[in-house]
Design a protein around this motif. Structure first.
Motif, PDB file in Angstrom:
ATOM      1  N   LEU A   1      44.171  37.576  38.754  1.00 62.76           N
ATOM      2  CA  LEU A   1      43.316  36.975  37.736  1.00 62.76           C
ATOM      3  C   LEU A   1      42.356  35.948  38.322  1.00 62.76           C
ATOM      4  O   LEU A   1      41.185  35.881  37.930  1.00 62.76           O
ATOM      5  CB  LEU A   1      44.180  36.318  36.658  1.00 62.76           C
ATOM      6  CG  LEU A   1      44.988  37.272  35.771  1.00 62.76           C
ATOM      7  CD1 LEU A   1      46.044  36.510  34.997  1.00 62.76           C
ATOM      8  CD2 LEU A   1      44.060  38.021  34.818  1.00 62.76           C
TER       9      LEU A   1
ATOM     10  N   PRO B   1      40.294  38.048  42.110  1.00 58.61           N
ATOM     11  CA  PRO B   1      40.349  39.503  41.996  1.00 58.61           C
ATOM     12  C   PRO B   1      39.834  40.245  43.218  1.00 58.61           C
ATOM     13  O   PRO B   1      40.259  41.381  43.477  1.00 58.61           O
ATOM     14  CB  PRO B   1      39.481  39.797  40.762  1.00 58.61           C
ATOM     15  CG  PRO B   1      38.617  38.591  40.602  1.00 58.61           C
ATOM     16  CD  PRO B   1      39.436  37.433  41.088  1.00 58.61           C
TER      17      PRO B   1
ATOM     18  N   SER C   1      45.112  36.565  28.544  1.00 56.68           N
ATOM     19  CA  SER C   1      43.763  36.864  28.052  1.00 56.68           C
ATOM     20  C   SER C   1      42.950  37.654  29.071  1.00 56.68           C
ATOM     21  O   SER C   1      42.039  38.404  28.697  1.00 56.68           O
ATOM     22  CB  SER C   1      43.033  35.565  27.703  1.00 56.68           C
ATOM     23  OG  SER C   1      42.826  34.770  28.866  1.00 56.68           O
ATOM     24  N   GLY C   2      43.248  37.493  30.358  1.00 55.64           N
ATOM     25  CA  GLY C   2      42.487  38.189  31.388  1.00 55.64           C
ATOM     26  C   GLY C   2      43.075  39.514  31.813  1.00 55.64           C
ATOM     27  O   GLY C   2      42.417  40.289  32.516  1.00 55.64           O
TER      28      GLY C   2
ATOM     29  N   PRO D   1      43.695  42.448  30.281  1.00 54.70           N
ATOM     30  CA  PRO D   1      42.998  43.705  29.961  1.00 54.70           C
ATOM     31  C   PRO D   1      41.786  43.980  30.852  1.00 54.70           C
ATOM     32  O   PRO D   1      41.306  45.118  30.903  1.00 54.70           O
ATOM     33  CB  PRO D   1      42.565  43.504  28.498  1.00 54.70           C
ATOM     34  CG  PRO D   1      43.510  42.487  27.959  1.00 54.70           C
ATOM     35  CD  PRO D   1      43.779  41.568  29.108  1.00 54.70           C
ATOM     36  N   LYS D   2      41.290  42.970  31.548  1.00 53.55           N
ATOM     37  CA  LYS D   2      40.133  43.132  32.419  1.00 53.55           C
ATOM     38  C   LYS D   2      40.527  43.507  33.853  1.00 53.55           C
ATOM     39  O   LYS D   2      39.643  43.741  34.688  1.00 53.55           O
ATOM     40  CB  LYS D   2      39.308  41.839  32.440  1.00 53.55           C
ATOM     41  CG  LYS D   2      38.848  41.381  31.062  1.00 53.55           C
ATOM     42  CD  LYS D   2      38.232  39.991  31.118  1.00 53.55           C
ATOM     43  CE  LYS D   2      37.931  39.449  29.729  1.00 53.55           C
ATOM     44  NZ  LYS D   2      37.438  38.052  29.765  1.00 53.55           N
ATOM     45  N   LEU D   3      41.808  43.579  34.146  1.00 53.01           N
ATOM     46  CA  LEU D   3      42.274  43.909  35.497  1.00 53.01           C
ATOM     47  C   LEU D   3      42.222  45.423  35.690  1.00 53.01           C
ATOM     48  O   LEU D   3      43.209  46.134  35.476  1.00 53.01           O
ATOM     49  CB  LEU D   3      43.689  43.391  35.729  1.00 53.01           C
ATOM     50  CG  LEU D   3      43.871  41.887  35.845  1.00 53.01           C
ATOM     51  CD1 LEU D   3      45.347  41.544  36.029  1.00 53.01           C
ATOM     52  CD2 LEU D   3      43.050  41.331  37.008  1.00 53.01           C
ATOM     53  N   ASP D   4      41.091  45.902  36.111  1.00 48.89           N
ATOM     54  CA  ASP D   4      40.896  47.341  36.252  1.00 48.89           C
ATOM     55  C   ASP D   4      41.324  47.790  37.643  1.00 48.89           C
ATOM     56  O   ASP D   4      40.518  48.258  38.460  1.00 48.89           O
ATOM     57  CB  ASP D   4      39.442  47.709  35.975  1.00 48.89           C
ATOM     58  CG  ASP D   4      39.258  49.211  35.789  1.00 48.89           C
ATOM     59  OD1 ASP D   4      40.283  49.904  35.645  1.00 48.89           O
ATOM     60  OD2 ASP D   4      38.107  49.680  35.804  1.00 48.89           O
TER      61      ASP D   4
ATOM     62  N   THR E   1      49.182  46.718  29.209  1.00 51.78           N
ATOM     63  CA  THR E   1      47.987  45.958  28.821  1.00 51.78           C
ATOM     64  C   THR E   1      46.812  46.205  29.751  1.00 51.78           C
ATOM     65  O   THR E   1      45.659  46.146  29.326  1.00 51.78           O
ATOM     66  CB  THR E   1      48.306  44.447  28.753  1.00 51.78           C
ATOM     67  OG1 THR E   1      49.411  44.244  27.874  1.00 51.78           O
ATOM     68  CG2 THR E   1      47.122  43.649  28.227  1.00 51.78           C
ATOM     69  N   VAL E   2      47.070  46.476  31.028  1.00 52.21           N
ATOM     70  CA  VAL E   2      45.971  46.791  31.945  1.00 52.21           C
ATOM     71  C   VAL E   2      45.445  48.192  31.642  1.00 52.21           C
ATOM     72  O   VAL E   2      46.164  49.027  31.078  1.00 52.21           O
ATOM     73  CB  VAL E   2      46.418  46.702  33.427  1.00 52.21           C
ATOM     74  CG1 VAL E   2      46.833  45.289  33.783  1.00 52.21           C
ATOM     75  CG2 VAL E   2      47.549  47.680  33.714  1.00 52.21           C
ATOM     76  N   PRO E   3      44.200  48.485  32.011  1.00 52.71           N
ATOM     77  CA  PRO E   3      43.660  49.816  31.743  1.00 52.71           C
ATOM     78  C   PRO E   3      44.343  50.939  32.517  1.00 52.71           C
ATOM     79  O   PRO E   3      44.375  52.079  32.063  1.00 52.71           O
ATOM     80  CB  PRO E   3      42.182  49.690  32.167  1.00 52.71           C
ATOM     81  CG  PRO E   3      41.886  48.234  32.125  1.00 52.71           C
ATOM     82  CD  PRO E   3      43.165  47.559  32.492  1.00 52.71           C
TER      83      PRO E   3
END
Length: 275
Positions: free
Chosen positions: A111, A114, A209-210, A212-215, A240-242
């Motif tokens: 997070l 990255p 909060s961050g 879901p943005k961990l692609d 929760t991660v993609p």
């Protein structure tokens, strides 16, 4: 040469801004970082280090305040310590493999830094928000905290051992070698501290909060008889991660890498080779 001096000769040390941080550095190839559980040290991965080092460069640090690393004397964050080590070694992006507390170190680092993280494997934990809801686990952790605050190390070690077994087994149902090794490692870390000392660790304010943005690819490895809350935290992170998935190792608890190392290594190696 004593066992302690022999081990020290295998360790490297990173001069951080607040003392030396110990780590093992083995093998060559794409970097993989093994992050241990709370109160233990890098040696929980003794069964993974040589296996992985055959194909990868493996870094196994002692998190600040644990094992052979310095205690904190001022505020610090797990993510910054690990990022400092990886930049010192000119490594990254790396695959971070985190066990329990180590899972939180891995996710915090992804997070906050990255660019240093290529993928994550978690087991027995998720983010650095430790969500405990099960009354039995809450009672267990509260009792452990009381014993530690009172300086009752023998009592704390017995309580810790019950946690290793999890809610579905007794300690005598776990391989004695696993129990004795964990007691040895955690006793060493506890000996570095005093009851009531200041905790300098600074948590991230809202790590979820961050997420879901961990692609990046994420794998959760569950021990089937681990604490339900520990499984749930790892599963929530993978969900929760993609790009997350999970798998379960039957018949093991909070330390699947120690109880069934061959199976854990097989799952981990297959994931690493898929990247």
């Amino acid at each position: 040469m004593t066992a302690a001096s022999e081990l020290a000769s295998e360790l490297s040390f990173f001069a951080s801004a607040d003392g030396d941080l110990a780590y093992r550095d083995m093998g060559t190839g794409d970097p993989v970082v093994l992050l241990h559980s709370g109160f233990a040290d890098h040696r929980v991965f003794d069964a993974q280090l040589p296996s992985l080092a055959a194909d990868f460069r493996v870094i196994a640090p002692d998190i600040r305040g644990h094992g052979f690393s310095a205690n904190a004397s001022k505020p610090f964050r797990w993510a910054d310590d690990l990022a400092g080590l990886l930049r010192h070694l000119d490594l990254g992006p790396a695959v971070l493999v985190g066990l329990s507390m180590g899972a939180a170190v891995a996710t915090d680092t992804a997070l906050e830094h990255p660019e240093l993280v290529r993928a994550i494997v978690v087991s027995g934990g998720g983010t650095s928000v430790f969500a405990y809801k099960d009354p039995e686990l809450l009672e267990h952790t509260a009792r452990a905290g009381q014993l530690l605050a009172a300086g009752d190390i023998a009592g704390w070690l017995d309580q810790f051992t019950r946690g290793v077994a999890g809610p579905h087994r007794t300690p005598d149902q776990v391989a004695p070698s696993v129990i004795s090794r964990l007691r040895e490692l955690t006793a060493h870390t506890i000996s570095k501290h005093t009851p009531g000392e200041k905790d300098w660790y600074v948590p991230l304010p809202d790590p979820w909060s961050g997420v879901p943005k961990l692609d990046i690819p994420v794998l959760a490895i569950h021990g089937a008889v681990d604490w339900p809350d520990s499984i749930a935290m790892a599963q929530r992170f993978a969900d929760t991660v993609p790009n997350g998935r999970s798998t379960t190792i039957e018949g093991v608890g909070h330390y699947p890498n120690m109880e069934k190392p061959d199976r854990f290594n097989e799952i981990l190696t297959d994931f690493l080779r898929s990247l």
